[in-house]
Design an enzyme around this catalytic site. Sequence first.
Site, PDB file in Angstrom:
ATOM      1  N   TYR A  31       0.845  -1.191   0.000  1.00 38.78           N
ATOM      2  CA  TYR A  31       0.000   0.000   0.000  1.00 38.78           C
ATOM      3  C   TYR A  31       0.883   1.244   0.000  1.00 38.78           C
ATOM      4  O   TYR A  31       2.074   1.172   0.246  1.00 38.78           O
ATOM      5  CB  TYR A  31      -0.923   0.016   1.223  1.00 38.78           C
ATOM      6  CG  TYR A  31      -0.176   0.115   2.532  1.00 38.78           C
ATOM      7  CD1 TYR A  31       0.045   1.345   3.144  1.00 38.78           C
ATOM      8  CD2 TYR A  31       0.340  -1.018   3.144  1.00 38.78           C
ATOM      9  CE1 TYR A  31       0.750   1.447   4.327  1.00 38.78           C
ATOM     10  CE2 TYR A  31       1.053  -0.926   4.333  1.00 38.78           C
ATOM     11  CZ  TYR A  31       1.252   0.312   4.921  1.00 38.78           C
ATOM     12  OH  TYR A  31       1.963   0.405   6.092  1.00 38.78           O
ATOM     13  N   SER A 262       1.977   4.658  11.142  1.00 34.76           N
ATOM     14  CA  SER A 262       2.241   3.256  10.843  1.00 34.76           C
ATOM     15  C   SER A 262       0.939   2.553  10.516  1.00 34.76           C
ATOM     16  O   SER A 262      -0.047   2.673  11.246  1.00 34.76           O
ATOM     17  CB  SER A 262       2.904   2.579  12.050  1.00 34.76           C
ATOM     18  OG  SER A 262       2.859   1.181  11.933  1.00 34.76           O
ATOM     19  N   LYS A 263       0.942   1.822   9.399  1.00 32.76           N
ATOM     20  CA  LYS A 263      -0.230   1.025   9.034  1.00 32.76           C
ATOM     21  C   LYS A 263      -0.539   0.005  10.133  1.00 32.76           C
ATOM     22  O   LYS A 263      -1.689  -0.310  10.414  1.00 32.76           O
ATOM     23  CB  LYS A 263       0.046   0.305   7.709  1.00 32.76           C
ATOM     24  CG  LYS A 263      -1.138  -0.488   7.162  1.00 32.76           C
ATOM     25  CD  LYS A 263      -2.210   0.404   6.589  1.00 32.76           C
ATOM     26  CE  LYS A 263      -3.259  -0.405   5.844  1.00 32.76           C
ATOM     27  NZ  LYS A 263      -4.365   0.412   5.362  1.00 32.76           N
ATOM     28  N   ARG A 264       0.533  -0.458  10.771  1.00 34.68           N
ATOM     29  CA  ARG A 264       0.386  -1.463  11.826  1.00 34.68           C
ATOM     30  C   ARG A 264      -0.443  -0.917  13.001  1.00 34.68           C
ATOM     31  O   ARG A 264      -1.117  -1.653  13.703  1.00 34.68           O
ATOM     32  CB  ARG A 264       1.768  -1.904  12.300  1.00 34.68           C
ATOM     33  CG  ARG A 264       1.793  -3.139  13.175  1.00 34.68           C
ATOM     34  CD  ARG A 264       3.180  -3.739  13.282  1.00 34.68           C
ATOM     35  NE  ARG A 264       4.197  -2.783  13.717  1.00 34.68           N
ATOM     36  CZ  ARG A 264       5.144  -2.299  12.936  1.00 34.68           C
ATOM     37  NH1 ARG A 264       5.233  -2.665  11.678  1.00 34.68           N
ATOM     38  NH2 ARG A 264       6.038  -1.451  13.390  1.00 34.68           N
ATOM     39  N   ASP A 272      -6.777   4.197   1.931  1.00 33.02           N
ATOM     40  CA  ASP A 272      -7.725   4.312   3.036  1.00 33.02           C
ATOM     41  C   ASP A 272      -8.401   5.681   3.027  1.00 33.02           C
ATOM     42  O   ASP A 272      -9.615   5.793   3.220  1.00 33.02           O
ATOM     43  CB  ASP A 272      -7.019   4.121   4.387  1.00 33.02           C
ATOM     44  CG  ASP A 272      -6.500   2.714   4.593  1.00 33.02           C
ATOM     45  OD1 ASP A 272      -7.078   1.772   4.010  1.00 33.02           O
ATOM     46  OD2 ASP A 272      -5.514   2.552   5.329  1.00 33.02           O
TER      47      ASP A 272
END
Length: 496
Positions: A31, A262-264, A272
Amino acid sequence: MALDLAFFEDMERRIPKGRVRTRFAPSPTGYMHVGNLRTALYTWLIARRGGGDFILRIEDTDQGRLVEGAVDVIYKTLAECGLTHDEGPDVGGPVGPYIQSQRRDLYGKYAQLLVEKGAAYYCFCEKSESEEDSGNFEHTADPCRALTAEEVSAKLAAGASYVIRQKIPAGQTTFRDAIFGDITVDNDTLDDQVLLKSDGLPTYNFANVVDDHLMGITHVVRGSEYLASAPKYNLLYEAFGWDVPVYIHCSPVMRDAHNKMSKRHGDPSYEDLIAQGYLTEAVLNYVALLGWSPKGELAEQEVFSLEELSRVFDIAGISKSPAIFDIAKLDHFNALYLRAMDAESFHKVAEPYIRKSVKNPAIDTRLIAPLLQARLETLNEIPEKVDFFDALPEYGTELYCNKKSKTDEESALAVLEDYLPALESLSPWDHDALYQSMVDYAAAHEMKNAKLMWPVRIAVAGKAVTPGGAVEICQILGKEETLRRIRIGIEKLKNR
């Protein structure tokens, strides 16, 4: 093994010279996070402002992190954002291929060239490459640095596994960054990093330097986390005898004062944000200002089209300080862009969201869209705002009570029952006729317009807050549905 110097001379002749050349070199890992998008944007803007070339290069040498379909995400994101590339895997160019895994034969040759120059060496030690990549590798003198040419040849002839490491010289290294200025480090703080891994693939740091040179890259934009690697890059350029590009290290985009995005941790990627109802133009405008600000007469300006940015973007405006991603500020930008759209463009982007809750094909979305345009921050707000057009929600009669309009349940019932015949006989059923009918009724009964329009709106919408007033909602619903809903309202009030 003797090197073919003609090969290197031919590679040098291919390099475009005399113009600004920048590259965006993402790894296809799934992404496009906001920091990545900012890097792509700044890199594109530097090329466009300088009248140069913007190159897309796919860095896929870390095979373990590759995600299927991720390259398509990169192409799609750049295309949606208008960040067109002049050279790349899909469009070609004079210094291809533009996918690192397709260039793997190059890196071994250049690693061997460094060995010949005395700036690298074969290492046969069993050290963990992954441990070194993670930063946990302890800096110690490597015994393989001292091997003679004969010892190296014997090990190679015997088929010993090896990596090629950079030979860091004694002394200090000074490099210049366009944002942070001159930075000097002691070379004894630098490890002899792996350049070529045992599988023949280059490390990220080595491939970057080789590819940037061979592609004629003049300006390199990357995150400030790579400042620590910059001395090693400089030493590689110097060892090869190559010009060092302009380094532009950008401070990180932060979720808050202490944490990087952070995507995490659930922070949004570009995809998104678009799925959440933000416009690409607003996202780009906001991302441009995450760590950059215009100077001079433009210092107070905050809204910039991509075309304007390509004219005014200046490296000097990039900040050393981390930028905090503020979703409320993005909401503000998105609202500005939504309001600035012409009616046709807004309807085009709004219609899919209207249709998420308004399924009835008889309802004209072109009449609903203008009611929304000045009332939105994101497109995702639309379905909940307009769902009442499709079906009258359950509501309590307390909604008919409004101090400002001087209405209560009793007065609302009286007004709706008395006004209903006027609506039943109204023709034509359009905005002007409805408005005139309601205004005339209020004047004839010596009441404020709101004393009629509030109960009519509650009856036809079943909500206290709606886009549009009684006139607009009645027009959109049509005569039959409007009368049906008002009769329901009358029965609710009678049976309260």
